[in-house]
Design a protein around this motif. Structure first.
Motif, PDB file in Angstrom:
ATOM      1  N   GLU A   1       0.843  -1.186   0.000  1.00 39.79           N
ATOM      2  CA  GLU A   1       0.000   0.000   0.000  1.00 39.79           C
ATOM      3  C   GLU A   1       0.877   1.235   0.000  1.00 39.79           C
ATOM      4  OE1 GLU A   1      -2.773  -0.045   3.168  1.00 39.79           O
ATOM      5  OE2 GLU A   1      -4.110  -1.444   2.155  1.00 39.79           O
TER       6      GLU A   1
ATOM      7  N   VAL B   1      -1.968 -12.162  -0.310  1.00 37.92           N
ATOM      8  CA  VAL B   1      -3.242 -11.688  -0.847  1.00 37.92           C
ATOM      9  C   VAL B   1      -3.569 -10.397  -0.113  1.00 37.92           C
ATOM     10  CG1 VAL B   1      -5.730 -12.073  -0.958  1.00 37.92           C
ATOM     11  CG2 VAL B   1      -4.176 -13.965  -1.410  1.00 37.92           C
TER      12      VAL B   1
ATOM     13  N   ILE C   1      -6.582  -7.609   0.428  1.00 36.05           N
ATOM     14  CA  ILE C   1      -7.953  -7.155   0.188  1.00 36.05           C
ATOM     15  C   ILE C   1      -7.903  -5.638   0.118  1.00 36.05           C
ATOM     16  CG2 ILE C   1     -10.322  -7.119   1.048  1.00 36.05           C
ATOM     17  CD1 ILE C   1      -9.919  -9.805   2.236  1.00 36.05           C
TER      18      ILE C   1
ATOM     19  N   ILE D   1       1.778 -10.624  -5.455  1.00 41.65           N
ATOM     20  CA  ILE D   1       0.681 -10.022  -4.691  1.00 41.65           C
ATOM     21  C   ILE D   1      -0.616 -10.207  -5.451  1.00 41.65           C
ATOM     22  CG2 ILE D   1      -0.231  -7.896  -3.717  1.00 41.65           C
ATOM     23  CD1 ILE D   1       2.886  -6.992  -3.931  1.00 41.65           C
ATOM     24  N   LEU D   2      -1.563 -10.878  -4.829  1.00 38.52           N
ATOM     25  CA  LEU D   2      -2.887 -11.023  -5.428  1.00 38.52           C
ATOM     26  C   LEU D   2      -3.768  -9.951  -4.839  1.00 38.52           C
ATOM     27  CD1 LEU D   2      -1.667 -14.155  -4.965  1.00 38.52           C
ATOM     28  CD2 LEU D   2      -3.711 -14.618  -6.296  1.00 38.52           C
ATOM     29  N   ARG D   3      -4.138  -8.996  -5.652  1.00 39.50           N
ATOM     30  CA  ARG D   3      -5.001  -7.911  -5.186  1.00 39.50           C
ATOM     31  C   ARG D   3      -6.440  -8.316  -5.455  1.00 39.50           C
ATOM     32  NH1 ARG D   3      -2.058  -3.289  -4.224  1.00 39.50           N
ATOM     33  NH2 ARG D   3       0.142  -3.564  -4.760  1.00 39.50           N
ATOM     34  N   VAL D   4      -7.205  -8.411  -4.380  1.00 41.42           N
ATOM     35  CA  VAL D   4      -8.590  -8.840  -4.536  1.00 41.42           C
ATOM     36  C   VAL D   4      -9.523  -7.802  -3.939  1.00 41.42           C
ATOM     37  CG1 VAL D   4      -7.833 -11.240  -4.296  1.00 41.42           C
ATOM     38  CG2 VAL D   4      -8.800 -10.054  -2.327  1.00 41.42           C
ATOM     39  N   SER D   5     -10.782  -7.876  -4.339  1.00 40.67           N
ATOM     40  CA  SER D   5     -11.795  -6.998  -3.744  1.00 40.67           C
ATOM     41  C   SER D   5     -12.917  -7.869  -3.229  1.00 40.67           C
ATOM     42  CB  SER D   5     -12.317  -6.026  -4.792  1.00 40.67           C
ATOM     43  OG  SER D   5     -12.837  -6.747  -5.886  1.00 40.67           O
ATOM     44  N   ARG D   6     -13.611  -7.358  -2.252  1.00 40.52           N
ATOM     45  CA  ARG D   6     -14.813  -8.067  -1.801  1.00 40.52           C
ATOM     46  C   ARG D   6     -15.796  -8.016  -2.954  1.00 40.52           C
ATOM     47  NH1 ARG D   6     -13.067  -8.772   3.644  1.00 40.52           N
ATOM     48  NH2 ARG D   6     -13.570 -10.888   3.036  1.00 40.52           N
ATOM     49  N   GLN D   7     -16.513  -9.129  -3.172  1.00 46.53           N
ATOM     50  CA  GLN D   7     -17.294  -9.240  -4.403  1.00 46.53           C
ATOM     51  C   GLN D   7     -18.279  -8.103  -4.629  1.00 46.53           C
ATOM     52  OE1 GLN D   7     -18.029 -13.405  -4.389  1.00 46.53           O
ATOM     53  NE2 GLN D   7     -16.317 -13.427  -5.813  1.00 46.53           N
ATOM     54  N   GLN D   8     -18.890  -7.622  -3.548  1.00 49.22           N
ATOM     55  CA  GLN D   8     -19.892  -6.578  -3.740  1.00 49.22           C
ATOM     56  C   GLN D   8     -19.265  -5.193  -3.903  1.00 49.22           C
ATOM     57  OE1 GLN D   8     -19.382  -8.510  -1.331  1.00 49.22           O
ATOM     58  NE2 GLN D   8     -19.556  -7.592   0.698  1.00 49.22           N
ATOM     59  N   ASP D   9     -17.946  -5.132  -3.766  1.00 48.66           N
ATOM     60  CA  ASP D   9     -17.289  -3.828  -3.903  1.00 48.66           C
ATOM     61  C   ASP D   9     -17.516  -3.235  -5.283  1.00 48.66           C
ATOM     62  OD1 ASP D   9     -16.348  -3.938  -1.418  1.00 48.66           O
ATOM     63  OD2 ASP D   9     -14.219  -3.953  -1.934  1.00 48.66           O
ATOM     64  N   ASN D  10     -17.760  -1.948  -5.300  1.00 46.28           N
ATOM     65  CA  ASN D  10     -17.829  -1.234  -6.562  1.00 46.28           C
ATOM     66  C   ASN D  10     -16.473  -0.573  -6.806  1.00 46.28           C
ATOM     67  OD1 ASN D  10     -18.110   0.600  -8.618  1.00 46.28           O
ATOM     68  ND2 ASN D  10     -20.179   1.188  -8.039  1.00 46.28           N
ATOM     69  N   PRO D  11     -15.798  -0.920  -7.902  1.00 50.18           N
ATOM     70  CA  PRO D  11     -14.471  -0.366  -8.188  1.00 50.18           C
ATOM     71  C   PRO D  11     -14.462   1.155  -8.206  1.00 50.18           C
ATOM     72  CG  PRO D  11     -15.044  -2.094  -9.759  1.00 50.18           C
ATOM     73  CD  PRO D  11     -16.269  -1.831  -8.935  1.00 50.18           C
TER      74      PRO D  11
ATOM     75  N   GLY E   1     -15.620 -14.875  -0.789  1.00 49.88           N
ATOM     76  CA  GLY E   1     -16.299 -13.609  -1.018  1.00 49.88           C
ATOM     77  C   GLY E   1     -15.444 -12.550  -1.681  1.00 49.88           C
TER      78      GLY E   1
ATOM     79  N   SER F   1     -12.901 -11.411  -5.165  1.00 49.56           N
ATOM     80  CA  SER F   1     -12.578 -11.742  -6.554  1.00 49.56           C
ATOM     81  C   SER F   1     -11.264 -11.079  -6.930  1.00 49.56           C
ATOM     82  CB  SER F   1     -13.703 -11.271  -7.482  1.00 49.56           C
ATOM     83  OG  SER F   1     -13.932  -9.889  -7.309  1.00 49.56           O
TER      84      SER F   1
ATOM     85  N   ARG G   1      -8.525  -9.005  -8.622  1.00 50.05           N
ATOM     86  CA  ARG G   1      -8.432  -7.796  -9.420  1.00 50.05           C
ATOM     87  C   ARG G   1      -7.179  -7.790 -10.286  1.00 50.05           C
ATOM     88  NH1 ARG G   1     -10.782  -3.417  -6.801  1.00 50.05           N
ATOM     89  NH2 ARG G   1     -13.026  -3.532  -7.105  1.00 50.05           N
TER      90      ARG G   1
END
Lengths: 144, 144
Positions: A80, A96, A98, A132-142, B123, B125, B127
């Motif tokens: 970050e 990973v 989030i 680094i796997l950058r992931v978002s919570r599924q309901q997140d709006n980019p 939960g 995905s 990015r």
DNA sequence: GTGATTGCAAATCTTTTGCACTAAA
DNA sequence: TTTAGTGCAAAAGATTTGCAATCAC
């Protein structure tokens, strides 16, 4: 046999690296290593110290984290922009992240298969490969 | 046919993203995109602007870099603790970082083969996957 | 004109540093 | 004692923000 020897454990770890076992360092080592693998920021660690009733200045927190990183007891993780995480897991592994929360999770080295790497710039040698796997919570709006 | 149309190029790029083509933005877009793929910090970009005789405040540099990153025209690369790089290459690729100098190089996506990835936290995905090869110049002393 | 953009200075945030004081060996 | 370690407050860097002035449409 295992566990329940937090004091000697912390003490040994400090002595092993030629660091005097002060009250502050002993407390920080316990907070860092008595709870399995973790990722902390300096700020978080100070919060935990305060919660545990140990008064440690931020300057000392930073000093200690940097000393441990230099000694290879901690590993700095940079994922970050404005903040450094310190990882108590110094073995070969990946992460990973989030993105919305800044939560970090370890990924064991053998869960990622790197079967090809590029040629390095001439005159350089490989120190480390970070995945680094950058992931978002599924309901997140980019865009939010 | 190719090249030598820096103005319309820059102008189009701004319009495409709904950004008014101000003097400052046109100059920054040219500096960023007329020279192939690059990695710049806000500070470096201001230096280049100054060298090119364009006066742009640091605040505007940051604003522009952030707007472009949000629009997907730039990509932020985080590999060093205190500083953000902005990459004009937004296609799928990875990076080599020379640790002693902070130099960044692109690695085409097909030069790195990731044949296995771990399960993601429930939960979430994926990015993006960032692979960073941290290298040192061969004569570098790790302890220096 | 009207709203977006800019620049300045101040503010914010993380991290480092200088230095007097304290504690470990 | 002697030297390392600590804490405070100040400093340092990078980035963001508030707001009045300026520019694009």
């Amino acid at each position: 046999m295992i566990g329940n020897r937090p004091f000697s454990h912390a003490l040994e770890r400090l002595k092993r690296h030629g660091l005097r076992p002060t009250r502050q360092r002993l407390a920080l080592v316990k907070l860092l290593f008595d709870r399995g693998d973790r990722h902390v920021t300096a700020d978080q660690l100070q919060g935990e110290a305060a919660a545990a009733g140990v008064r440690v200045s931020l300057a000392t927190i930073y000093n200690t984290l940097n000393q441990f990183t230099a000694a290879g007891v901690l590993r700095e993780v940079i994922v970050e922009a404005g903040r450094s995480y310190f990882d108590t897991n110094t073995s070969d592994h990946h992460h990973v992240l989030i993105e919305s929360t800044g939560e970090l999770f370890d990924v064991p080295a053998d869960h990622v298969k790197l079967t090809a790497l590029p040629a390095l710039p001439p005159g350089t040698s490989l120190r480390r490969v970070d995945v680094i796997l950058r992931v978002s919570r599924q309901q997140d709006n980019p865009a939010s």
